[in-house]
Design a protein around this motif. Sequence first.
Motif, PDB file in Angstrom:
ATOM      1  N   CYS A  51       0.834  -1.282   0.144  1.00  0.00           N
ATOM      2  CA  CYS A  51      -0.119  -0.087  -0.012  1.00  0.00           C
ATOM      3  C   CYS A  51       0.983   1.218   0.014  1.00  0.00           C
ATOM      4  N   VAL A  52       0.278   2.429  -0.288  1.00  0.00           N
ATOM      5  CA  VAL A  52       0.745   3.527  -0.388  1.00  0.00           C
ATOM      6  C   VAL A  52      -0.128   4.567  -0.186  1.00  0.00           C
ATOM      7  N   ILE A  53       0.250   5.741   0.647  1.00  0.00           N
ATOM      8  CA  ILE A  53      -0.402   6.753   1.210  1.00  0.00           C
ATOM      9  C   ILE A  53       0.233   8.323   0.967  1.00  0.00           C
ATOM     10  N   TRP A  54      -0.679   9.152   0.705  1.00  0.00           N
ATOM     11  CA  TRP A  54       0.240  10.445   0.451  1.00  0.00           C
ATOM     12  C   TRP A  54      -0.207  11.548   1.207  1.00  0.00           C
ATOM     13  N   ARG A  55       0.612  12.748   1.312  1.00  0.00           N
ATOM     14  CA  ARG A  55       0.310  13.866   1.883  1.00  0.00           C
ATOM     15  C   ARG A  55       0.448  13.709   3.604  1.00  0.00           C
ATOM     16  N   GLN A  56      -0.778  14.571   3.858  1.00  0.00           N
ATOM     17  CA  GLN A  56      -0.982  14.671   5.475  1.00  0.00           C
ATOM     18  C   GLN A  56      -1.258  13.211   6.150  1.00  0.00           C
ATOM     19  N   GLN A  57      -1.924  12.439   5.292  1.00  0.00           N
ATOM     20  CA  GLN A  57      -2.359  11.140   5.826  1.00  0.00           C
ATOM     21  C   GLN A  57      -1.017  10.400   5.947  1.00  0.00           C
ATOM     22  N   ALA A  58      -0.227  10.626   5.004  1.00  0.00           N
ATOM     23  CA  ALA A  58       1.125   9.689   5.114  1.00  0.00           C
ATOM     24  C   ALA A  58       1.980  10.042   6.248  1.00  0.00           C
ATOM     25  N   GLU A  59       1.932  11.218   6.489  1.00  0.00           N
ATOM     26  CA  GLU A  59       2.846  11.730   7.938  1.00  0.00           C
ATOM     27  C   GLU A  59       2.138  11.243   9.052  1.00  0.00           C
ATOM     28  N   ASN A  60       0.638  11.403   9.192  1.00  0.00           N
ATOM     29  CA  ASN A  60      -0.046  11.031  10.119  1.00  0.00           C
ATOM     30  C   ASN A  60       0.210   9.322  10.424  1.00  0.00           C
ATOM     31  N   LEU A  61       0.123   8.592   9.410  1.00  0.00           N
ATOM     32  CA  LEU A  61       0.352   7.139   9.446  1.00  0.00           C
ATOM     33  C   LEU A  61       1.576   6.871  10.021  1.00  0.00           C
ATOM     34  N   ALA A  62       2.669   7.484   9.484  1.00  0.00           N
ATOM     35  CA  ALA A  62       3.989   7.254  10.083  1.00  0.00           C
ATOM     36  C   ALA A  62       4.359   7.612  11.338  1.00  0.00           C
ATOM     37  N   ASN A  63       3.658   8.694  11.672  1.00  0.00           N
ATOM     38  CA  ASN A  63       3.888   9.050  13.232  1.00  0.00           C
ATOM     39  C   ASN A  63       3.240   8.172  14.186  1.00  0.00           C
ATOM     40  N   TRP A  64       1.966   7.808  13.738  1.00  0.00           N
ATOM     41  CA  TRP A  64       1.023   7.125  14.727  1.00  0.00           C
ATOM     42  C   TRP A  64       1.091   5.520  14.892  1.00  0.00           C
ATOM     43  N   ALA A  65       1.237   5.000  13.355  1.00  0.00           N
ATOM     44  CA  ALA A  65       1.172   3.487  13.327  1.00  0.00           C
ATOM     45  C   ALA A  65       2.351   2.734  13.117  1.00  0.00           C
ATOM     46  N   LYS A  66       2.636   1.650  13.916  1.00  0.00           N
ATOM     47  CA  LYS A  66       3.940   0.962  13.957  1.00  0.00           C
ATOM     48  C   LYS A  66       3.713  -0.443  13.609  1.00  0.00           C
ATOM     49  N   LYS A  67       4.734  -1.166  13.488  1.00  0.00           N
ATOM     50  CA  LYS A  67       4.781  -2.594  13.071  1.00  0.00           C
ATOM     51  C   LYS A  67       3.720  -3.408  14.089  1.00  0.00           C
TER      52      LYS A  67
END
Length: 151
Positions: A51-67
């Motif tokens: 999967c791939v996600i863009w823009r602000q949602q990408a930053e939010n996902l990287a900051n909050w969701a972990k393995k």
Amino acid sequence: MMNSVCLVGRLTRDPELKYTGNNVAVASFSLAVNRNFKDANGERETDFINCVIWRQQAENLANWAKKGALIGITGRIQTRSYENQQGQRVYVTEVVAENFQMLESRAAREGSNANGGYNQSQQQAPSYSKNNGNPFGNSNPMDIQDSDLPF
């Protein structure tokens, strides 16, 4: 025509956040999604979906969701191709996520992992004693006549 995807699964690794030349955030990740049926051995198979996600949602996902995080995504399937360093055409199919939702708290995930996948203290049934056993409160049944229904 419709191209719509809805998935619920666990992250197989931390999302990988990058930025394009125009400073647009993009995160790539993979979801482990169990199939609804069991194989001949009685075990569930799992699909690993890129999967791939863009823009602000990408930053939010990287900051909050972990393995290991349980997330839900909505988006669309996309196919693309590129030429690799050996000059071969490579085809890629992936889900472009438009939205994501965290489906459990970090504490619940870490607690359940520490106890073999199940943590009794966090699995509590809701209490309806204040509402006389009714999960919807003290409301009375709705008074609807057949002539009020649109069908």
